[in-house]
Design an enzyme around this catalytic site. Structure first.
Site, short mmCIF file in Angstrom:
data_model
loop_
_atom_site.label_atom_id
_atom_site.label_comp_id
_atom_site.label_asym_id
_atom_site.label_seq_id
_atom_site.Cartn_x
_atom_site.Cartn_y
_atom_site.Cartn_z
N ASN A 37 0.82 -1.21 0.00
CA ASN A 37 0.00 0.00 0.00
C ASN A 37 0.86 1.27 0.00
O ASN A 37 1.71 1.46 0.87
CB ASN A 37 -0.91 0.00 1.23
N HIS A 122 -14.11 -4.99 11.46
CA HIS A 122 -13.71 -3.64 11.88
C HIS A 122 -14.94 -2.81 12.20
O HIS A 122 -15.72 -2.47 11.31
CB HIS A 122 -12.97 -2.94 10.73
N ARG A 147 -12.84 -5.66 15.93
CA ARG A 147 -11.87 -4.64 16.29
C ARG A 147 -12.62 -3.34 16.45
O ARG A 147 -13.50 -3.01 15.62
CB ARG A 147 -10.83 -4.50 15.16
N TYR A 159 -6.52 7.47 12.85
CA TYR A 159 -6.34 6.20 12.16
C TYR A 159 -7.51 5.27 12.40
O TYR A 159 -8.04 5.19 13.52
CB TYR A 159 -5.07 5.49 12.67
N ASP A 211 -6.34 -1.54 17.76
CA ASP A 211 -5.08 -1.28 17.06
C ASP A 211 -4.56 0.10 17.48
O ASP A 211 -5.21 1.11 17.22
CB ASP A 211 -5.34 -1.31 15.54
N HIS A 213 -1.67 1.24 16.47
CA HIS A 213 -1.02 1.69 15.22
C HIS A 213 0.28 2.42 15.48
O HIS A 213 0.52 3.52 14.94
CB HIS A 213 -2.00 2.56 14.42
N GLU A 237 -2.96 -4.18 19.54
CA GLU A 237 -2.09 -4.35 18.36
C GLU A 237 -1.16 -3.18 18.15
O GLU A 237 -1.55 -2.03 18.33
CB GLU A 237 -3.00 -4.52 17.14
N GLU A 263 2.34 -6.56 11.31
CA GLU A 263 1.82 -6.38 9.94
C GLU A 263 2.84 -5.67 9.05
O GLU A 263 2.83 -5.85 7.84
CB GLU A 263 0.52 -5.60 9.96
N ARG A 284 1.47 -10.99 13.27
CA ARG A 284 0.55 -10.53 12.23
C ARG A 284 1.13 -10.58 10.82
O ARG A 284 0.39 -10.38 9.86
CB ARG A 284 0.10 -9.10 12.54
N HIS A 313 -2.64 -10.09 9.18
CA HIS A 313 -3.08 -8.81 8.64
C HIS A 313 -4.00 -9.11 7.45
O HIS A 313 -3.68 -9.97 6.63
CB HIS A 313 -1.82 -8.08 8.17
N ASP A 317 -6.35 -3.44 1.75
CA ASP A 317 -5.21 -3.12 0.90
C ASP A 317 -4.28 -4.31 0.69
O ASP A 317 -3.11 -4.14 0.34
CB ASP A 317 -4.44 -1.89 1.40
N GLU A 340 -7.75 -11.37 10.23
CA GLU A 340 -8.39 -10.06 10.03
C GLU A 340 -9.21 -10.11 8.76
O GLU A 340 -8.79 -10.68 7.75
CB GLU A 340 -7.33 -8.96 9.92
N TRP A 403 2.60 6.94 12.32
CA TRP A 403 1.21 6.87 11.86
C TRP A 403 0.69 5.48 12.08
O TRP A 403 1.42 4.51 11.89
CB TRP A 403 1.11 7.20 10.37
O1 LIG Z 1 -4.59 -3.54 11.30
C1 LIG Z 1 -4.67 -3.18 10.12
O2 LIG Z 1 -5.45 -3.65 9.26
C2 LIG Z 1 -3.69 -2.18 9.61
O3 LIG Z 1 -3.16 -1.43 10.69
C3 LIG Z 1 -4.16 -1.33 8.50
O4 LIG Z 1 -5.22 -0.53 8.89
C4 LIG Z 1 -3.00 -0.54 7.95
O5 LIG Z 1 -3.02 0.76 8.39
C5 LIG Z 1 -3.04 -0.62 6.45
O6 LIG Z 1 -2.98 -1.97 6.10
C6 LIG Z 1 -1.88 0.14 5.83
O7 LIG Z 1 -1.94 0.00 4.44
MG LIG Z 2 -2.90 -2.82 12.27
#
Ligand SMILES: O=C(O)[C@H](O)[C@@H](O)[C@H](O)[C@H](O)CO
Ligand SMILES: [Mg+2]
Length: 403
Positions: A37, A122, A147, A159, A211, A213, A237, A263, A284, A313, A317, A340, A403
């Site tokens: 991605n 999600h 989630r 996010y 998450d 992140h 996560e 991930e 992940r 993961h 994307d 996921e 991020w």
């Molecule tokens: O747990 C998740 O699915 C991930 O954190 C995604 O939300 C990522 O941000 C994305 O895959 C980036 O491209």
């Molecule tokens: Mg994630």
């Protein structure tokens, strides 16, 4: 048998996907996902310029040899672009081998360890109430695990929360990186309230995940892990950036909240210390970004020695090819944890016809020889690539943050 042709297919039915197709001189073909991605075209260039020319004429059945040819032969080992390119080749070769054997991929890996694969969906909302509505929708749709990510009072955009309630979340939402502003203190004050509300409304049996992140420091993650313990999350996560694997040792000393990470990992070496020290509970790293089936099953085997389970993961994307192959892997792997699942758009599912199916909060793997996913190349051509970038994140004082 020889590899006669190999080429990339870049298609963007709502978002960009990179597919590698490998065709043998006996007409059999396999496909693999190479989607990274925000960096898709780097993988395409790596495949077209540095990988595909070396594949032509090779025996596609020699998966292990080709894997090491591409890994050791690259000299510049590891990294997300390299390992996504290797993964695309690896997934395509496993697809071919299973088709040649006339069996679904999970059989080739070792057969079923389970009849179905539990997923998590999600639920996102700009505030707690909107989030709870989304959790309720997922429960009604049969999900056993959800989630939960909500907006945070005082933070404009965050996010994991779609711009409009009920819409899927897509992080690559602008040609050049959008900028988000972040406040750790506002976030840390908010999350325990979110999960108190979730448990209040939905009780204790629903598996709930969250998450972070990559945004906290280890001691902040320790605080959050302790404060959500009463709500017994299935996992917390990416609570800190994981380049320094030892940071998880500090978190582990303070909380029993299960930890998931990986991930953004692309090889076993990114996770080795985390697994061997039992600093995490779920790994992940999934097939596309971590070198394909050949490498990820080595990660899963190491993880199994230390009570660590898989938690692939699986956002939108990653293409249905990755998801399809992952469901075969999930069906086989002894130390499976959870998968996921963010449903792809119908346009994406039309470009990538597949035989896996979602039922009562689980995936049921298909019986088609191979990984059970194909690509409609004519339809794929109707969706040309369009650059899309992941956002960046700044603290309120302008510091460029995780991020
Ligand atoms: O747990 C998740 O699915 C991930 O954190 C995604 O939300 C990522 O941000 C994305 O895959 C980036 O491209
Ligand atoms: Mg994630």
């Amino acid at each position: 048998m020889k590899i006669e042709q190999a080429y990339t297919i870049v298609s963007s039915p709502g978002r960009n996907f990179v597919t590698l197709k490998i065709v043998t001189d006996q007409g059999e073909y396999g496909i693999g996902d190479g989607t990274l991605n925000g960096r898709e075209m780097a993988v395409v260039a790596y495949l077209e310029e540095h990988v595909i020319p070396t594949l032509i004429g090779r025996d596609p059945q020699r998966i292990e040899d080709i894997w090491h040819y591409l890994y050791r032969g690259a000299y510049w080992r590891r990294g997300p672009v390299t390992m996504s390119a290797i993964a695309a080749v690896d997934m395509a070769l496993w697809d071919i081998k299973a088709k040649l054997a006339g069996m679904p991929l999970y059989q080739l890996l070792g057969g079923k360890s389970r009849d179905r694969v539990m997923v998590y969906g999600h639920a996102t909302g700009r505030d707690i109430e909107a989030c709870l509505e989304e959790v309720a929708r997922h429960v009604d749709e049969g999900y056993k695990a959800v989630r939960v990510q909500s907006g945070v009072p005082g933070i404009a955009s965050i996010y994991g929360v779609a711009k409009k309630d009920g819409e899927p979340y897509e992080p690559a939402d602008a040609e050049l990186p959008a900028e988000h502003v972040w406040s750790t203190s506002k976030y840390l004050n908010h999350v325990p309230k979110l999960f108190a509300a979730v448990r209040e409304r939905f009780g204790d049996d629903l598996h709930v995940l969250h998450d972070v992140h990559h945004r906290l420091t280890p001691i902040e993650a320790a605080r959050l892990g302790k404060e959500v313990e009463p709500y017994h999350l299935f996992w917390l996560e990416d609570c800190v950036p994981a380049e320094n694997q030892e940071a998880f040792g500090l978190i582990r000393q303070h909380t029993t909240t299960p930890l998931a990470v990986g991930e953004v990992f692309n090889s076993l070496y990114d996770a080795k210390a985390l697994i061997e020290n039992q600093w995490i509970d779920y790994i992940r790293a999934t097939l596309t970004h971590a070198g394909g089936i050949t490498h990820v099953r080595r990660i899963a085997d190491l993880a199994g020695l230390y009570h660590v389970r898989t938690g692939f993961h699986g956002p939108t994307d990653l293409s249905p090819i990755c998801l399809g192959a992952a469901i075969h892997f999930d069906t086989w792997v002894p130390n499976f944890g959870i998968q996921e699942y963010m449903p792809h758009t119908s346009a994406t599912d039309e470009v990538f016809p597949h035989d896996y199916r979602f039922e009562d909060g689980h995936f049921i793997v298909g019986e088609t020889p191979g990984h059970g996913v194909d690509i409609d190349e004519q339809l794929a051509k109707q969706y040309p690539y369009k650059r899309a970038s992941l956002p960046v994140n700044r603290l309120e004082d302008g510091t460029l943050w995780h991020w």
